[in-house]
Design an enzyme around this catalytic site. Structure first.
Site, PDB file in Angstrom:
ATOM      1  CG  HIS A 223     -38.994 -21.591 -16.599  1.00 26.26           C
ATOM      2  ND1 HIS A 223     -39.547 -20.396 -16.792  1.00 26.26           N
ATOM      3  CD2 HIS A 223     -38.751 -21.527 -15.314  1.00 26.26           C
ATOM      4  CE1 HIS A 223     -39.551 -19.593 -15.855  1.00 26.26           C
ATOM      5  NE2 HIS A 223     -38.832 -20.355 -14.946  1.00 26.26           N
TER       6      HIS A 223
HETATM    7  C1  UD1 Z   1     -35.190 -22.297 -11.247  1.00 23.00           C
HETATM    8  C2  UD1 Z   1     -35.914 -21.203 -10.498  1.00 23.00           C
HETATM    9  C3  UD1 Z   1     -37.055 -20.207 -11.080  1.00 23.00           C
HETATM   10  C4  UD1 Z   1     -36.560 -19.602 -12.275  1.00 23.00           C
HETATM   11  C5  UD1 Z   1     -35.717 -20.581 -13.267  1.00 23.00           C
HETATM   12  C6  UD1 Z   1     -35.146 -19.926 -14.317  1.00 23.00           C
HETATM   13  C7  UD1 Z   1     -36.034 -22.097  -8.102  1.00 23.00           C
HETATM   14  C8  UD1 Z   1     -37.167 -22.655  -7.017  1.00 23.00           C
HETATM   15  N1  UD1 Z   1     -36.676 -21.802  -9.287  1.00 23.00           N
HETATM   16  O1  UD1 Z   1     -36.172 -23.062 -11.836  1.00 23.00           O
HETATM   17  O2  UD1 Z   1     -37.468 -19.455 -10.184  1.00 23.00           O
HETATM   18  O3  UD1 Z   1     -37.370 -18.950 -12.957  1.00 23.00           O
HETATM   19  O4  UD1 Z   1     -34.761 -21.324 -12.499  1.00 23.00           O
HETATM   20  O5  UD1 Z   1     -34.589 -20.856 -15.226  1.00 23.00           O
HETATM   21  O6  UD1 Z   1     -35.165 -21.895  -7.956  1.00 23.00           O
HETATM   22  N2  UD1 Z   1     -31.171 -28.076 -15.458  1.00 23.00           N
HETATM   23  C9  UD1 Z   1     -30.273 -28.645 -16.519  1.00 23.00           C
HETATM   24  N3  UD1 Z   1     -29.280 -27.580 -16.524  1.00 23.00           N
HETATM   25  C10 UD1 Z   1     -28.897 -26.406 -15.979  1.00 23.00           C
HETATM   26  C11 UD1 Z   1     -30.008 -26.298 -14.910  1.00 23.00           C
HETATM   27  C12 UD1 Z   1     -31.236 -27.188 -14.846  1.00 23.00           C
HETATM   28  O7  UD1 Z   1     -30.528 -29.338 -17.348  1.00 23.00           O
HETATM   29  O8  UD1 Z   1     -28.121 -25.705 -15.983  1.00 23.00           O
HETATM   30  C13 UD1 Z   1     -32.615 -29.127 -15.480  1.00 23.00           C
HETATM   31  C14 UD1 Z   1     -32.529 -29.960 -14.286  1.00 23.00           C
HETATM   32  O9  UD1 Z   1     -31.966 -31.217 -14.561  1.00 23.00           O
HETATM   33  C15 UD1 Z   1     -33.643 -29.687 -13.764  1.00 23.00           C
HETATM   34  C16 UD1 Z   1     -34.366 -28.584 -14.583  1.00 23.00           C
HETATM   35  O10 UD1 Z   1     -33.615 -28.283 -15.508  1.00 23.00           O
HETATM   36  O11 UD1 Z   1     -34.270 -30.873 -13.771  1.00 23.00           O
HETATM   37  C17 UD1 Z   1     -34.961 -27.617 -13.619  1.00 23.00           C
HETATM   38  O12 UD1 Z   1     -33.798 -26.819 -12.872  1.00 23.00           O
HETATM   39  P1  UD1 Z   1     -33.944 -26.198 -11.497  1.00 23.00           P
HETATM   40  O13 UD1 Z   1     -32.735 -25.444 -10.982  1.00 23.00           O
HETATM   41  O14 UD1 Z   1     -34.238 -27.274 -10.355  1.00 23.00           O
HETATM   42  O15 UD1 Z   1     -35.085 -25.353 -11.864  1.00 23.00           O
HETATM   43  P2  UD1 Z   1     -35.608 -24.354 -12.733  1.00 23.00           P
HETATM   44  O16 UD1 Z   1     -36.901 -24.869 -13.168  1.00 23.00           O
HETATM   45  O17 UD1 Z   1     -34.650 -24.052 -13.781  1.00 23.00           O
END
Ligand code: UD1
Length: 386
Positions: A223
């Site tokens: 991820h």
């Molecule tokens: C975040 C953490 C990372 C951790 C990871 C575990 C930061 C900087 N990064 O990264 O350290 O390892 O979580 O998962 O805080 N999304 C969904 N549904 C959700 C959550 C996210 O669809 O419930 C999508 C969002 O649209 C976004 C992408 O996933 O585009 C990334 O989500 P985001 O919370 O920005 O960061 P992670 O990559 O999950």
């Protein structure tokens, strides 16, 4: 005493579960009750990324949800700070407790110190040295601000001392993730592998691999932006995974929402979907992941927590990163993992070598299932330096 714990993203939830239980345990035995409020920033909001973990790990539902959702880092951090400031002004806790290194950790740290509230960081002192990782920035700021730095291993304490943190701020408490692993091991072990697959298969993705048997499958999670956001990196990686890993034995891949989006964007989704031996799952629960890990032949991951879990379970682990903030999980320190980055030649060589390896469970010092109690005691014993 009043404590506000702030969580936001999936890897936070398994760290706050044992802490919340330690407080409940204290309150059962002591007249001096601790008031505990859990604030969820809402960074992760899908049921499979958030609510499912609160339920399955027995974490009390968050008292407050700030509902910041997805967005750029500045948006997530900024909105969390604005909303949390109001909460902290109303609640006036004695301590704010943050865990790990996600955006919620950073936002809560800055906000609580600006409000003059004591800050405790659980899982302090991890350093990758890689300033291109958003988590590294979050760790550095949080540890600079925290009054109490609770470290998971001795190497983390050394990092903090090297940076000039005074000894009275640092307490070696052990790894709180392993509290969660130990208290959920039996429940996970009771799950059937085939049941996990049938319950979590991604909609519209056909099941292709038949039954899994112990030691006869690999598991992967992916991820990090550095692995999934660039088609020049993700493309060759997917080629390798489809042709050489899934071709060797079933590859179980629970897909993070970010990775699913990118695979679709880069036109790789159908390739992955239709590869025989590739088993795509939606994000799975804690017990399901632990169960898959227990019998995997090899685990490929860019997650920090999984490197730790592999170390305790003994699962040979290929870490798809060029560095780690958790060197204690590396083979040279007695752990189960080896850094392979995202270069296919290197991953191939290590994958082949690792297939021949057995399981070697290791338990670093104080990864004993009792870190949360030590964390709580450190907070209770904290005395301001005169
Ligand atoms: C975040 C953490 C990372 C951790 C990871 C575990 C930061 C900087 N990064 O990264 O350290 O390892 O979580 O998962 O805080 N999304 C969904 N549904 C959700 C959550 C996210 O669809 O419930 C999508 C969002 O649209 C976004 C992408 O996933 O585009 C990334 O989500 P985001 O919370 O920005 O960061 P992670 O990559 O999950």
């Amino acid at each position: 005493m009043k404590i506000v714990s702030v969580v936001g993203a999936r890897p936070n939830f398994m760290k706050i579960a044992p802490f919340s239980r330690a407080i409940a345990g204290h309150n059962r035995l002591s007249a001096a009750k601790i008031e505990h409020r859990i604030v969820h920033t809402g960074q992760h909001y899908d049921v499979t990324m958030s609510e499912a973990f609160f339920q399955s790990l027995g974490i009390p539902a968050p008292d407050i949800n700030l509902e910041v959702g997805s967005g750029s880092h500045a948006e997530q951090v900024g909105q969390t700070m604005i909303a949390l400031e109001k909460v902290l002004r109303r609640e006036r806790p004695d301590w704010v407790v943050v865990v790990g290194d996600v955006n919620a950790t950073l936002a809560a740290s800055v906000t609580s110190k600006k409000e003059g509230i004591r800050l405790c960081h659980i899982e302090a002192g991890l350093r990758s040295g890689d300033m291109t990782m958003p988590e590294e920035v979050n760790r550095l700021v949080t540890d600079r601000l925290a009054d109490l730095l609770l470290t998971p291993d001795r190497l983390s304490g050394e990092n903090l001392r090297r940076e000039g943190a005074s000894a009275d701020r640092i307490v070696f408490a052990g790894n709180i993730m392993i509290d969660t692993l130990e208290s959920n091991r039996a429940k996970a072990a009771a799950l059937e592998l085939d049941w996990i697959l049938s319950e979590n298969t991604l909609a519209a993705v056909p099941q292709q691999a038949g039954e899994l048997r112990a030691g006869g499958y690999t598991v992967m999670t992916l991820h990090r932006p550095s692995n999934v956001d660039d088609p020049a990196v993700l493309g060759p990686l997917v080629d390798f995974l489809c042709a050489e890993v899934a071709g060797e034995m079933p590859l179980v891949w629970p897909i993070h929402p970010r990775s699913e989006k990118r695979l679709k964007e880069f036109g790789l989704w159908d390739r992955v979907r239709w590869t025989a031996g590739m088993i795509l799952l939606r994000p799975i629960g804690y017990h399901e992941m632990l169960r898959l890990n227990m019998d995997a032949r090899v685990l490929l991951t860019d997650s920090g927590g999984l490197q730790e879990e592999c170390t305790v379970l003994g699962t040979p682990c290929l870490t798809l990163r060029w560095n780690t903030e958790r060197p204690i999980t590396l083979r040279e320190h007695g752990g189960a993992s080896v850094l392979v980055g995202n270069d296919v030649q290197r991953i191939r060589a290590e994958f082949r070598a690792t297939l021949a390896m057995g399981r070697h469970p290791e338990r670093p010092e104080l990864w004993d299932g009792h870190a949360a109690e030590r964390c709580l005691r450190a907070i209770q014993d904290y005395r301001e330096k005169p």
